[in-house]
Design a protein around this motif. Structure first.
Motif, PDB file in Angstrom:
ATOM      1  N   GLY A  14     -15.731 -44.032 -65.204  1.00 37.95           N
ATOM      2  CA  GLY A  14     -15.930 -45.087 -66.229  1.00 37.95           C
ATOM      3  C   GLY A  14     -14.968 -46.294 -65.905  1.00 37.95           C
ATOM      4  O   GLY A  14     -15.530 -47.278 -66.236  1.00 37.95           O
ATOM      5  N   ASP A  15     -13.775 -45.982 -65.797  1.00 36.92           N
ATOM      6  CA  ASP A  15     -12.665 -47.265 -65.394  1.00 36.92           C
ATOM      7  C   ASP A  15     -13.069 -47.813 -64.264  1.00 36.92           C
ATOM      8  O   ASP A  15     -12.965 -49.038 -64.096  1.00 36.92           O
ATOM      9  N   MET A  16     -13.673 -47.017 -63.211  1.00 41.32           N
ATOM     10  CA  MET A  16     -14.078 -47.718 -62.008  1.00 41.32           C
ATOM     11  C   MET A  16     -15.227 -48.755 -62.173  1.00 41.32           C
ATOM     12  O   MET A  16     -15.413 -49.827 -61.771  1.00 41.32           O
ATOM     13  N   ALA A  17     -16.022 -48.468 -63.006  1.00 38.88           N
ATOM     14  CA  ALA A  17     -17.234 -49.151 -63.303  1.00 38.88           C
ATOM     15  C   ALA A  17     -16.905 -50.330 -64.138  1.00 38.88           C
ATOM     16  O   ALA A  17     -17.395 -51.280 -64.036  1.00 38.88           O
ATOM     17  N   LEU A  18     -16.005 -50.212 -64.982  1.00 35.38           N
ATOM     18  CA  LEU A  18     -15.593 -51.283 -65.817  1.00 35.38           C
ATOM     19  C   LEU A  18     -14.851 -52.316 -64.760  1.00 35.38           C
ATOM     20  O   LEU A  18     -15.118 -53.556 -64.853  1.00 35.38           O
TER      21      LEU A  18
ATOM     22  N   LEU B 149     -14.307 -50.044 -52.223  1.00 37.07           N
ATOM     23  CA  LEU B 149     -13.058 -50.584 -52.976  1.00 37.07           C
ATOM     24  C   LEU B 149     -11.985 -51.009 -52.095  1.00 37.07           C
ATOM     25  O   LEU B 149     -11.456 -52.200 -52.203  1.00 37.07           O
ATOM     26  N   TYR B 150     -11.493 -50.306 -50.964  1.00 39.92           N
ATOM     27  CA  TYR B 150     -10.473 -50.618 -50.038  1.00 39.92           C
ATOM     28  C   TYR B 150     -10.962 -51.250 -48.835  1.00 39.92           C
ATOM     29  O   TYR B 150      -9.966 -51.596 -48.082  1.00 39.92           O
TER      30      TYR B 150
ATOM     31  N   GLU C  34     -31.699 -54.456 -62.986  1.00 39.17           N
ATOM     32  CA  GLU C  34     -31.828 -53.180 -63.251  1.00 39.17           C
ATOM     33  C   GLU C  34     -30.441 -52.321 -63.014  1.00 39.17           C
ATOM     34  O   GLU C  34     -30.372 -51.401 -63.750  1.00 39.17           O
ATOM     35  N   LEU C  35     -29.468 -52.825 -62.262  1.00 35.77           N
ATOM     36  CA  LEU C  35     -28.300 -52.117 -61.923  1.00 35.77           C
ATOM     37  C   LEU C  35     -27.111 -52.498 -62.544  1.00 35.77           C
ATOM     38  O   LEU C  35     -26.003 -52.042 -62.260  1.00 35.77           O
ATOM     39  N   MET C  36     -27.456 -53.435 -63.404  1.00 35.74           N
ATOM     40  CA  MET C  36     -26.254 -54.035 -64.128  1.00 35.74           C
ATOM     41  C   MET C  36     -25.189 -53.088 -64.734  1.00 35.74           C
ATOM     42  O   MET C  36     -25.774 -52.172 -65.345  1.00 35.74           O
ATOM     43  N   THR C  37     -24.151 -53.296 -64.815  1.00 39.14           N
ATOM     44  CA  THR C  37     -22.868 -52.296 -65.318  1.00 39.14           C
ATOM     45  C   THR C  37     -23.064 -50.958 -64.875  1.00 39.14           C
ATOM     46  O   THR C  37     -22.551 -50.141 -65.747  1.00 39.14           O
ATOM     47  N   GLU C  38     -23.575 -50.537 -63.907  1.00 37.39           N
ATOM     48  CA  GLU C  38     -23.885 -49.323 -63.542  1.00 37.39           C
ATOM     49  C   GLU C  38     -22.839 -48.901 -62.064  1.00 37.39           C
ATOM     50  O   GLU C  38     -23.375 -49.426 -61.060  1.00 37.39           O
ATOM     51  N   ASN C  39     -21.799 -48.393 -62.366  1.00 41.77           N
ATOM     52  CA  ASN C  39     -21.063 -47.588 -61.200  1.00 41.77           C
ATOM     53  C   ASN C  39     -20.871 -48.639 -59.937  1.00 41.77           C
ATOM     54  O   ASN C  39     -20.663 -47.976 -59.007  1.00 41.77           O
ATOM     55  N   GLY C  40     -20.497 -49.808 -60.279  1.00 43.91           N
ATOM     56  CA  GLY C  40     -20.040 -50.707 -59.534  1.00 43.91           C
ATOM     57  C   GLY C  40     -21.092 -51.143 -58.541  1.00 43.91           C
ATOM     58  O   GLY C  40     -20.712 -52.018 -57.419  1.00 43.91           O
ATOM     59  N   ASN C  41     -22.335 -51.087 -58.726  1.00 45.66           N
ATOM     60  CA  ASN C  41     -23.274 -51.387 -57.608  1.00 45.66           C
ATOM     61  C   ASN C  41     -23.287 -53.029 -57.517  1.00 45.66           C
ATOM     62  O   ASN C  41     -23.674 -53.484 -56.320  1.00 45.66           O
TER      63      ASN C  41
END
Length: 448
Positions: A62-66, A150-151, A393-400
């Protein structure tokens, strides 16, 4: 922080209920180390250790997604401070700790522990051992995939030997993705077609294939991406949810894999859905709101306007339940779903110059949103329309969105006009100074 310090294990959970259906409940597995004699006593204790890896991913998903939403152009918080302010301004530094590194490597350590332990302990039934091996390889691949996005070039860790893992240097991206693909291929052969738990909370073959499709897309292996996505699209176990408001409920036919939560809400809903609608914290950026086409029912179903002092401000409403919800309609944290597989296949087909096929997949997603079909004259036009469809479609989902901007080289194009502090280096996170001091083989990402 050394990898040696990261391998402490959170309390595991086990799926059991009196009726024989599986659910997560607490179990007294040691919290600081895996003791082989305890973990491999029987099937239940081995599964318990496996679920510790799932739990570690849930603890950070959840924090990764945010944070990735803040890194990109989905949401902002006008009152953000500390690491969250650095996230949305892309001013993070080697002194910023988002805790992604330690949580995902904790899950990797658990997966490695199980893979190694099952080679020497034979007290587990053959079927359970095979399933655990498959899930462990999947989870290891999943965590390495997220870390890579991420890295950029994080360590590839496939051992529990701390004297080795604590000093693994940067792994070249090609080598990292090759290892991810190998893990997923092995997992696909080992893992069962059916879900080993209810609510699609543990991985099955389709889960593995869905991630493999995504990995192939990210590595530009277009034919393989198309083939893997087709597995899910043609699988009768999955179908697009008719009602946009039910896409993210726990029993959605669209869900391929979701992270279980013991509450009637998940971290995404708790973060984005305000318990008081007059106080919206995480606001959808105007650029995202303006990207919705007229008549797009996703704007109606998946966004919500605040009230009172927050009138005119919109927040993400894919998940409907905040942490104050009393509803029993439980929502878990969806990781893979069928609509994304359509868009994976659409992009792969566009690169293979199958423009009509690509648009058919895009239109399958648009139809549910109440939108008319679109066409494209060529590859570039098709890719832009797919980018638009993925954004909505994928907004605010899992870093997409963040991962998409980076893998397609479009981050600076979209973010520089919105963020005065944006720099091209910001597409990858810096390694924390404590990590660099502890591991002389780990090099900082360029620009930090």
């Amino acid at each position: 922080m050394k990898l040696a310090y990261i391998v402490s294990i959170t309390a595991a959970a086990i799926l059991i209920s009196a009726s024989g259906c599986e659910k997560f409940v607490d179990t007294p597995i040691p919290t600081n180390s895996i003791v082989p004699d305890q973990v491999f006593t029987n099937d239940a204790t081995a599964v318990s250790a496996l679920l510790g890896a799932y739990q570690s991913i849930l603890n950070t998903a959840g924090d990764m997604a945010l944070n990735t939403d803040l890194f990109g152009d989905d949401v902002y918080n006008p009152n953000a401070s500390g690491a969250y302010q650095e996230a949305q301004e892309n001013t993070y530094s080697e002194n910023t700790n988002f805790h992604f590194f330690d949580n995902y490597y904790r899950a990797i350590f658990l997966a490695n522990s199980l893979l190694e332990g099952l080679e020497t302990h034979h007290t587990i039934s053959a079927a359970t051992a095979q399933q655990i091996k498959g899930e462990s390889r999947f989870l290891r691949a999943y965590c390495h995939f997220v870390l890579a996005n991420l890295y950029g070039n994080p360590p590839l860790v496939t051992t529990t030997l701390v004297s080795v893992s604590a000093y693994i240097g940067n792994t070249p991206r090609e080598q990292l993705y090759a290892a991810i693909i190998n893990d997923l291929k092995d997992a696909y052969e080992l893992i069962g077609t059916g879900y080993p738990s209810e609510d699609r909370a543990r991985a099955n073959k389709a889960t593995v294939s869905a991630l493999l499709a995504k990995v192939y897309l990210y590595t530009q292996q277009w034919q393989n991406a198309e083939a893997e996505a087709t597995r899910q699209i043609t699988n009768p176990a999955y179908s697009m949810a008719d009602d946009l408001n039910t896409v993210f409920v726990k029993d959605s036919p669209e869900t391929i894999w979701q992270l279980w939560s013991q509450y009637s809400y998940n971290t995404q809903g708790a973060t984005y859905v305000p318990s008081d609608p007059t106080r919206v914290t995480y606001i959808l950026r105007p650029g995202l709101l303006n990207a919705f086409e007229a008549g797009d029912q996703r704007k109606v179903a998946w966004t919500r306007e605040g009230e009172g002092n927050s009138a005119g401000l919109f927040y993400a409403y894919k998940y409907k339940q905040s942490n104050s919800s009393n509803n029993t309609n439980i929502e878990y944290l969806v990781q893979f779903r069928l609509a994304e597989q359509y868009l994976v296949r659409a992009e792969a087909r566009a690169h293979l110059n199958n423009i009509s096929g690509a648009m058919e997949d895009v239109n399958a997603v648009r139809a549910r949103a109440g939108l008319a079909n679109v066409t494209a004259a060529g590859m570039q036009e098709a890719l832009l329309k797919i980018e638009q469809e993925r954004r909505i479609e994928l907004m605010t989902e899992n870093g997409n969105r963040w991962f998409d901007l980076n893998r397609t080289g479009r981050a600076t194009y979209w973010l520089q006009p919105q963020k005065p502090t944006w720099q091209p280096r910001d597409t990858v996170l810096p390694y924390a100074t404590t990590l660099l001091l502890a591991n002389p083989n780990l090099e900082q990402n360029k620009g930090y």
